[in-house]
Design a protein around this motif. Structure first.
Motif, PDB file in Angstrom:
ATOM      1  N   ASP A  95       7.341   8.895  -1.990  1.00  0.00           N
ATOM      2  CA  ASP A  95       7.057   8.607  -0.636  1.00  0.00           C
ATOM      3  C   ASP A  95       6.997  10.066  -0.526  1.00  0.00           C
ATOM      4  O   ASP A  95       7.707  10.667  -0.511  1.00  0.00           O
ATOM      5  CB  ASP A  95       8.166   8.239  -0.111  1.00  0.00           C
ATOM      6  CG  ASP A  95       8.560   6.774  -0.488  1.00  0.00           C
ATOM      7  OD1 ASP A  95       7.351   5.912  -0.733  1.00  0.00           O
ATOM      8  OD2 ASP A  95       9.935   6.430   0.131  1.00  0.00           O
ATOM      9  N   PRO A  96       6.208  10.052   0.442  1.00  0.00           N
ATOM     10  CA  PRO A  96       5.424  11.662   0.828  1.00  0.00           C
ATOM     11  C   PRO A  96       5.708  12.003   2.105  1.00  0.00           C
ATOM     12  O   PRO A  96       6.259  10.866   3.068  1.00  0.00           O
ATOM     13  CB  PRO A  96       4.468  11.730   1.159  1.00  0.00           C
ATOM     14  CG  PRO A  96       3.801   9.649   1.265  1.00  0.00           C
ATOM     15  CD  PRO A  96       4.476   9.137   0.550  1.00  0.00           C
ATOM     16  N   ARG A  97       7.213  12.513   2.206  1.00  0.00           N
ATOM     17  CA  ARG A  97       8.399  13.029   3.331  1.00  0.00           C
ATOM     18  C   ARG A  97       7.651  14.046   4.526  1.00  0.00           C
ATOM     19  O   ARG A  97       8.211  14.257   5.316  1.00  0.00           O
ATOM     20  CB  ARG A  97       9.839  13.188   2.846  1.00  0.00           C
ATOM     21  CG  ARG A  97      10.131  12.168   2.756  1.00  0.00           C
ATOM     22  CD  ARG A  97       9.821  10.802   3.514  1.00  0.00           C
ATOM     23  NE  ARG A  97      10.290   9.213   2.502  1.00  0.00           N
ATOM     24  CZ  ARG A  97      11.687   9.149   2.647  1.00  0.00           C
ATOM     25  NH1 ARG A  97      12.710   9.646   3.219  1.00  0.00           N
ATOM     26  NH2 ARG A  97      12.037   7.881   1.947  1.00  0.00           N
ATOM     27  N   PHE A  98       7.385  15.381   4.171  1.00  0.00           N
ATOM     28  CA  PHE A  98       6.980  16.812   4.203  1.00  0.00           C
ATOM     29  C   PHE A  98       5.526  17.212   3.675  1.00  0.00           C
ATOM     30  O   PHE A  98       5.473  16.706   2.871  1.00  0.00           O
ATOM     31  CB  PHE A  98       8.090  17.425   4.875  1.00  0.00           C
ATOM     32  CG  PHE A  98       9.332  16.953   4.101  1.00  0.00           C
ATOM     33  CD1 PHE A  98      10.109  17.235   5.426  1.00  0.00           C
ATOM     34  CD2 PHE A  98      10.326  16.946   3.347  1.00  0.00           C
ATOM     35  CE1 PHE A  98      11.154  16.795   5.934  1.00  0.00           C
ATOM     36  CE2 PHE A  98      11.452  16.084   3.291  1.00  0.00           C
ATOM     37  CZ  PHE A  98      11.898  16.528   4.916  1.00  0.00           C
ATOM     38  N   VAL A  99       5.319  18.039   5.355  1.00  0.00           N
ATOM     39  CA  VAL A  99       3.302  18.177   4.989  1.00  0.00           C
ATOM     40  C   VAL A  99       2.929  19.415   5.746  1.00  0.00           C
ATOM     41  O   VAL A  99       3.962  19.831   6.863  1.00  0.00           O
ATOM     42  CB  VAL A  99       2.487  17.109   5.189  1.00  0.00           C
ATOM     43  CG1 VAL A  99       2.644  17.080   6.958  1.00  0.00           C
ATOM     44  CG2 VAL A  99       0.980  17.302   5.338  1.00  0.00           C
TER      45      VAL A  99
ATOM     46  N   ARG B 203      -0.873   6.413  -0.502  1.00  0.00           N
ATOM     47  CA  ARG B 203      -0.166   6.258  -1.486  1.00  0.00           C
ATOM     48  C   ARG B 203       0.253   4.804  -2.604  1.00  0.00           C
ATOM     49  O   ARG B 203       0.537   3.794  -1.444  1.00  0.00           O
ATOM     50  CB  ARG B 203       1.258   6.834  -1.473  1.00  0.00           C
ATOM     51  CG  ARG B 203       2.019   6.978  -2.655  1.00  0.00           C
ATOM     52  CD  ARG B 203       3.870   7.263  -1.581  1.00  0.00           C
ATOM     53  NE  ARG B 203       4.746   5.766  -0.586  1.00  0.00           N
ATOM     54  CZ  ARG B 203       5.079   5.190  -1.453  1.00  0.00           C
ATOM     55  NH1 ARG B 203       4.853   4.589  -3.010  1.00  0.00           N
ATOM     56  NH2 ARG B 203       5.366   4.359  -0.742  1.00  0.00           N
ATOM     57  N   THR B 204       0.223   4.546  -3.615  1.00  0.00           N
ATOM     58  CA  THR B 204      -0.311   3.364  -4.130  1.00  0.00           C
ATOM     59  C   THR B 204       1.072   3.021  -5.511  1.00  0.00           C
ATOM     60  O   THR B 204       1.416   2.201  -5.465  1.00  0.00           O
ATOM     61  CB  THR B 204      -1.227   2.948  -4.967  1.00  0.00           C
ATOM     62  OG1 THR B 204      -1.465   4.075  -5.713  1.00  0.00           O
ATOM     63  CG2 THR B 204      -2.682   3.343  -3.364  1.00  0.00           C
ATOM     64  N   HIS B 205       1.626   4.078  -5.392  1.00  0.00           N
ATOM     65  CA  HIS B 205       2.547   3.997  -6.347  1.00  0.00           C
ATOM     66  C   HIS B 205       4.004   4.532  -5.812  1.00  0.00           C
ATOM     67  O   HIS B 205       4.369   4.732  -4.892  1.00  0.00           O
ATOM     68  CB  HIS B 205       2.488   5.599  -7.587  1.00  0.00           C
ATOM     69  CG  HIS B 205       1.224   5.378  -7.861  1.00  0.00           C
ATOM     70  ND1 HIS B 205       1.119   4.413  -8.822  1.00  0.00           N
ATOM     71  CD2 HIS B 205       0.211   6.413  -8.060  1.00  0.00           C
ATOM     72  CE1 HIS B 205      -0.169   4.620  -9.884  1.00  0.00           C
ATOM     73  NE2 HIS B 205      -1.081   6.226  -8.807  1.00  0.00           N
TER      74      HIS B 205
ATOM     75  N   VAL C 104       1.050  -1.035   0.246  1.00  0.00           N
ATOM     76  CA  VAL C 104      -0.101  -0.258  -0.164  1.00  0.00           C
ATOM     77  C   VAL C 104       0.811   1.220  -0.020  1.00  0.00           C
ATOM     78  O   VAL C 104       0.592   2.136  -0.706  1.00  0.00           O
ATOM     79  CB  VAL C 104      -1.432   0.040   1.589  1.00  0.00           C
ATOM     80  CG1 VAL C 104      -1.418   1.019   1.555  1.00  0.00           C
ATOM     81  CG2 VAL C 104      -1.871  -1.349   1.005  1.00  0.00           C
ATOM     82  N   GLY C 105       1.907   1.614   0.771  1.00  0.00           N
ATOM     83  CA  GLY C 105       2.839   2.372   0.544  1.00  0.00           C
ATOM     84  C   GLY C 105       2.994   3.050   2.076  1.00  0.00           C
ATOM     85  O   GLY C 105       2.719   2.525   2.996  1.00  0.00           O
ATOM     86  N   PHE C 106       2.502   4.478   2.100  1.00  0.00           N
ATOM     87  CA  PHE C 106       2.353   5.835   3.263  1.00  0.00           C
ATOM     88  C   PHE C 106       0.837   6.142   2.923  1.00  0.00           C
ATOM     89  O   PHE C 106       0.143   6.068   2.233  1.00  0.00           O
ATOM     90  CB  PHE C 106       3.496   6.186   2.860  1.00  0.00           C
ATOM     91  CG  PHE C 106       4.950   6.221   2.609  1.00  0.00           C
ATOM     92  CD1 PHE C 106       5.683   6.337   4.176  1.00  0.00           C
ATOM     93  CD2 PHE C 106       5.274   5.485   1.954  1.00  0.00           C
ATOM     94  CE1 PHE C 106       7.288   5.991   4.194  1.00  0.00           C
ATOM     95  CE2 PHE C 106       6.677   5.201   1.921  1.00  0.00           C
ATOM     96  CZ  PHE C 106       7.496   5.059   3.214  1.00  0.00           C
ATOM     97  N   ASP C 107       0.667   5.986   4.187  1.00  0.00           N
ATOM     98  CA  ASP C 107      -0.474   7.372   4.515  1.00  0.00           C
ATOM     99  C   ASP C 107      -0.397   8.636   5.074  1.00  0.00           C
ATOM    100  O   ASP C 107       0.378   8.404   6.043  1.00  0.00           O
ATOM    101  CB  ASP C 107      -1.656   6.805   5.418  1.00  0.00           C
ATOM    102  CG  ASP C 107      -2.641   7.258   5.584  1.00  0.00           C
ATOM    103  OD1 ASP C 107      -3.933   7.631   4.413  1.00  0.00           O
ATOM    104  OD2 ASP C 107      -2.907   7.975   6.453  1.00  0.00           O
ATOM    105  N   VAL C 108      -0.776   9.570   4.422  1.00  0.00           N
ATOM    106  CA  VAL C 108      -0.845  10.695   4.811  1.00  0.00           C
ATOM    107  C   VAL C 108      -2.302  11.589   5.402  1.00  0.00           C
ATOM    108  O   VAL C 108      -3.221  11.374   4.269  1.00  0.00           O
ATOM    109  CB  VAL C 108      -0.655  12.019   3.419  1.00  0.00           C
ATOM    110  CG1 VAL C 108      -0.574  13.141   4.370  1.00  0.00           C
ATOM    111  CG2 VAL C 108       0.744  11.941   2.848  1.00  0.00           C
TER     112      VAL C 108
END
Length: 281
Positions: free
Chosen positions: A135-139, A129-131, A112-116
């Motif tokens: 990778d989401p690192r900052f918000v 994030r499915t791709h 699945v990856g990451f969740d924001v």
């Protein structure tokens, strides 16, 4: 001046009310109520003593405890760290509070990856994030708009995207070879990169290079009409328009700074291997 803090690695500084807090690599949380003169341990209720960072404002006091991938705890306190309430959490890369919004990025699984997730934001709840190449690192939230800094793993670069409230899509905003943090101050959004500080203000559609500096480590705070930045060579500041850049390092040794905070009439800087330092404002 060097503070008489215990000898430990400090990951982050935070101020809650009039108290200064340290998040340490393996010694938990410490508090100083006299501007760095004395320090007390505040670990009651913590599951792990490794604290990666704080997320603090007038409404929330949160700490992230990491003990390996998929083994993280998010802890909260409403009594300035005397007691912590800890709960399991996805592995967190990032945790931040902005107003009523709690923003976090966590690892779910390899498939699945990451969740924001962002709480209390009326136009946005979750992004999965499915791709696996993003990778989401900052918000950050700026002018009630949501921005996320993605690591493009296929070429090891970063892209900042803005969430479009009208059609629930993401729009490209900025690309950089390296991103150290994404920080909202007043009505401006700042990206801290290995090339310098870029700014996106409320009326612009393009990012502008505010300060050119290859030594930035990521921390950026505001004091009056100045921006104060942490670097590998100490602490520097500039005017809000990016002019007149100065170092303020007199007396500091081993100057690689990783976190900044203002407590009382002092600015505090934590270094990677030489303790906590303070400078009168």
């Amino acid at each position: 001046q060097q503070c008489t803090s215990p000898s430990f690695q400090v990951n982050s500084l935070a101020v809650k009310d009039t108290n200064l807090f340290l998040a340490t690599y393996d010694s938990g949380v410490y508090i100083s109520q006299d501007y760095g003169v004395t320090w007390l341990s505040r670990n009651n209720g913590l599951v792990y003593n490794g604290i990666s960072h704080f997320a603090v404002n007038e409404n929330y006091f949160l700490a992230t405890q990491n003990h390996g991938i998929l083994n993280s705890i998010t802890s909260s306190s409403n009594d300035n760290g005397l007691t912590w309430i800890s709960s399991p959490s996805d592995y967190l890369y990032f945790l931040r509070v902005n107003g009523l919004h709690i923003m976090k990025i966590g690892f779910i699984s390899e498939s699945v990856g990451f969740d924001v997730s962002v709480t209390n934001l009326n136009f946005y709840a979750d992004f999965n994030r499915t791709h696996l190449d993003d990778d989401p690192r900052f918000v950050a939230i700026c002018n009630n708009d949501l921005y996320i800094g993605f690591l493009k793993t296929w070429n090891n670069s970063f892209e900042i995207k803005k969430y479009n409230k009208n059609d629930s899509t993401w729009k490209h905003s900025f690309s950089t070879s390296d991103l150290k943090d994404l920080i909202a101050i007043d009505s401006n959004l700042y990206s801290i990169t290995s090339n310098g500080i870029y700014r996106l203000n409320s009326i612009d559609t393009n990012w502008s290079l505010l300060v050119s500096d290859t030594t930035l480590t990521g921390a950026l705070i505001k004091f009056e009409n100045k921006l104060i930045a942490a670097t590998k060579n100490g602490v520097s500041y500039c005017n809000l328009d990016g002019t007149s850049w100065y170092e303020i390092n007199s007396g500091m040794q081993n100057k690689k700074v990783n976190s900044l905070a203002i407590n009382g009439n002092y600015i505090f800087a934590s270094t990677y291997n030489n303790g906590i330092w303070k400078l009168p404002l």
